[in-house]
Design a protein around this motif. Structure first.
Motif, PDB file in Angstrom:
ATOM      1  N   PHE A 155       2.695  -8.744  -1.756  1.00 21.86           N
ATOM      2  CA  PHE A 155       4.085  -9.066  -2.082  1.00 21.86           C
ATOM      3  C   PHE A 155       5.081  -8.560  -1.034  1.00 21.86           C
ATOM      4  O   PHE A 155       6.196  -9.063  -0.951  1.00 21.86           O
ATOM      5  CB  PHE A 155       4.460  -8.480  -3.443  1.00 21.86           C
ATOM      6  CG  PHE A 155       3.668  -9.057  -4.582  1.00 21.86           C
ATOM      7  CD1 PHE A 155       3.762 -10.403  -4.904  1.00 21.86           C
ATOM      8  CD2 PHE A 155       2.814  -8.248  -5.325  1.00 21.86           C
ATOM      9  CE1 PHE A 155       3.031 -10.937  -5.952  1.00 21.86           C
ATOM     10  CE2 PHE A 155       2.085  -8.783  -6.373  1.00 21.86           C
ATOM     11  CZ  PHE A 155       2.180 -10.128  -6.683  1.00 21.86           C
ATOM     12  N   PHE A 156       4.713  -7.534  -0.267  1.00 24.69           N
ATOM     13  CA  PHE A 156       5.680  -6.901   0.620  1.00 24.69           C
ATOM     14  C   PHE A 156       5.378  -7.104   2.098  1.00 24.69           C
ATOM     15  O   PHE A 156       6.142  -6.651   2.952  1.00 24.69           O
ATOM     16  CB  PHE A 156       5.765  -5.400   0.327  1.00 24.69           C
ATOM     17  CG  PHE A 156       6.100  -5.093  -1.106  1.00 24.69           C
ATOM     18  CD1 PHE A 156       7.358  -5.368  -1.623  1.00 24.69           C
ATOM     19  CD2 PHE A 156       5.143  -4.547  -1.951  1.00 24.69           C
ATOM     20  CE1 PHE A 156       7.661  -5.091  -2.942  1.00 24.69           C
ATOM     21  CE2 PHE A 156       5.441  -4.267  -3.279  1.00 24.69           C
ATOM     22  CZ  PHE A 156       6.704  -4.545  -3.778  1.00 24.69           C
ATOM     23  N   GLY A 157       4.272  -7.737   2.426  1.00 25.52           N
ATOM     24  CA  GLY A 157       3.911  -7.924   3.827  1.00 25.52           C
ATOM     25  C   GLY A 157       3.686  -6.618   4.558  1.00 25.52           C
ATOM     26  O   GLY A 157       3.916  -6.511   5.763  1.00 25.52           O
ATOM     27  N   LEU A 158       3.209  -5.598   3.835  1.00 24.44           N
ATOM     28  CA  LEU A 158       3.043  -4.263   4.404  1.00 24.44           C
ATOM     29  C   LEU A 158       1.831  -4.241   5.335  1.00 24.44           C
ATOM     30  O   LEU A 158       0.739  -4.656   4.956  1.00 24.44           O
ATOM     31  CB  LEU A 158       2.858  -3.250   3.272  1.00 24.44           C
ATOM     32  CG  LEU A 158       3.197  -1.792   3.544  1.00 24.44           C
ATOM     33  CD1 LEU A 158       4.680  -1.631   3.835  1.00 24.44           C
ATOM     34  CD2 LEU A 158       2.805  -0.949   2.329  1.00 24.44           C
ATOM     35  N   THR A 159       2.029  -3.775   6.540  1.00 27.02           N
ATOM     36  CA  THR A 159       0.920  -3.669   7.486  1.00 27.02           C
ATOM     37  C   THR A 159       0.152  -2.368   7.243  1.00 27.02           C
ATOM     38  O   THR A 159       0.578  -1.503   6.477  1.00 27.02           O
ATOM     39  CB  THR A 159       1.422  -3.715   8.935  1.00 27.02           C
ATOM     40  OG1 THR A 159       2.380  -2.671   9.133  1.00 27.02           O
ATOM     41  CG2 THR A 159       2.069  -5.070   9.222  1.00 27.02           C
ATOM     42  N   LEU A 160      -0.979  -2.212   7.917  1.00 27.14           N
ATOM     43  CA  LEU A 160      -1.899  -1.115   7.607  1.00 27.14           C
ATOM     44  C   LEU A 160      -1.290   0.265   7.822  1.00 27.14           C
ATOM     45  O   LEU A 160      -1.389   1.131   6.947  1.00 27.14           O
ATOM     46  CB  LEU A 160      -3.167  -1.260   8.453  1.00 27.14           C
ATOM     47  CG  LEU A 160      -4.200  -0.149   8.283  1.00 27.14           C
ATOM     48  CD1 LEU A 160      -4.708  -0.083   6.854  1.00 27.14           C
ATOM     49  CD2 LEU A 160      -5.364  -0.354   9.268  1.00 27.14           C
TER      50      LEU A 160
END
Length: 399
Positions: A295-300
């Motif tokens: 949902f947030f496009g959070l990268t690693l």
């Protein structure tokens, strides 16, 4: 080094050892599932059956301590633990692996009870803070160092290799603890109650039931993430065993290192502000990172940073809760049951949530299970806040 300090040191090594292999199952779930020809989701039952054994050991532990010498019980428990860990690595079938994991978990539950007896009744007042620090820091350090080390050993060799190493470390540290076990730990009250009587007495204290139920539900989020972290990192970021181990190293180090400064944090900022801020921030962090890139496009990298911060804050409010137990539940007599309930609720939560994940993760999907973990955290945390507000906060404001 005197007898007490040696007992404290090797208590730490023992707790570190068996927690390392228990927590390492999650990142090793793929090679283990391939070894036993079962699905990765079904392999999570190796976590739940072990924690189920731990729960049984914790339930019967306080009663067993009243029936004979604690040191003698420790010896036989260590025999079961070391042998069952080694036999798990040799198990020819998944059913046999489940059996040996359950036996190892049962022994771990009894060891945890013995550790609480040692803490409350076997250690002098001067060494008491050091023993509490052992109980609060050994498991996070196992997550920080033991689990990544196990993952890297498995990556280089086989999943059985770290199991063998830890079985040897468990046996060696347990033997030294047995040899230097303080005699004072035998001197706690010796009445022989029913198996559940010590827990029923503890839970009869006002607010204790709400607190321990809240702790169990809250812990489902924490242990639930660790239980399926191998699948979670693979699902969201496509990580393999080596990269999962390195991510857990970063997360675990943050969680472990804060244990050594939590006391200072509480002293500097006060109990109530520290508890409320750490619990409140955790409620914001969990849904942010657990849904990750969905949902947030959070990268690693930021995801690992947020997970590490969440685990760090968990240590802060958990320590605040443990330290305030005497204020929440004033009691006299043998305090072993109160300490064992802390461990019982933690492992009971891990047993329940890892079984649920193994049974329903494939059917419900990752997003639904993630939402359930967030819900568990919010509900359990609300219950913990209520208990603190009705006891510790109220007493301090009146004082």
């Amino acid at each position: 080094m005197n007898r007490e300090r040696l007992a404290i040191l090797f208590s730490f090594i023992l707790i570190f050892a068996f927690n390392s292999i228990d927590n390492a199952i999650a990142p090793l779930v793929k090679p283990i599932s391939q070894s036993f020809s079962v699905s990765s989701e079904r392999a999570l039952w190796l976590i739940s059956v072990c924690t189920g054994g731990t729960v049984v050991g914790l339930v019967v532990g306080p009663a067993l301590l009243t029936w004979g010498r604690v040191r003698r019980l420790l010896f036989w428990v260590l025999v079961v633990m070391g042998s069952s860990q080694a036999l798990f690595a040799l198990a020819p079938t998944f059913s046999a692996a489940l059996f040996f994991r359950a036996a190892s978990g049962f022994a771990a539950g009894l060891v945890a009870t013995i550790m609480w007896r040692l803490t409350f009744h076997g250690i002098s007042k001067a060494n008491y803070p050091a023993m509490v620090a052992v109980l609060m820091s050994a498991r996070p350090l196992a997550t920080a160092l033991g689990v990544p080390a196990a993952g890297l050993l498995a990556w280089k060799m086989s999943w059985q290799t770290p199991v063998w190493v830890i079985a040897g470390l468990t046996s060696l540290s347990g033997l030294v603890l047995y040899l230097f076990f303080p005699e004072k730990a035998e001197d706690a009250p010796r009445e022989k109650p029913g198996i559940l009587t010590p827990y029923l007495r503890a839970l009869a204290v006002p607010h204790a039931g709400l607190y321990y139920v809240g702790t169990t539900i809250n812990r489902m989020a924490y242990f639930g993430f660790y239980a399926f972290c191998g699948l979670w990192f693979d699902h969201h970021y496509g990580l393999g065993l080596k990269d999962i181990s390195l991510a857990l190293l970063v997360i675990g180090l943050a969680e472990a290192l804060v244990n050594f400064s939590t006391g200072r944090i509480l002293k500097t900022f006060g109990h109530k502000p520290t508890f409320l801020v750490s619990l409140g921030l955790s409620a914001l962090l969990l849904p942010t990172f657990i849904f990750g890139d969905t949902f947030f496009g959070l990268t690693l990298v930021p995801a690992v940073a947020l997970i590490a911060l969440f685990m760090l804050l968990d240590r802060v409010y958990s320590m605040a809760l443990v330290i305030s137990i005497p204020q929440m539940f004033p009691s006299t007599g043998d305090k072993t049951a109160f300490g064992s309930l802390n461990t019982l609720t933690a492992w009971g939560a891990m047993m329940a949530i890892s079984w649920f994940q193994g049974q329903f993760l494939e059917r419900l999907g990752m997003t639904v299970v993630e939402a359930i973990l967030v819900g568990c955290f919010l509900v359990g945390s609300a219950m913990l806040y209520l208990v603190q507000a009705r006891t510790v906060f109220q007493v301090r404001e009146e004082g």
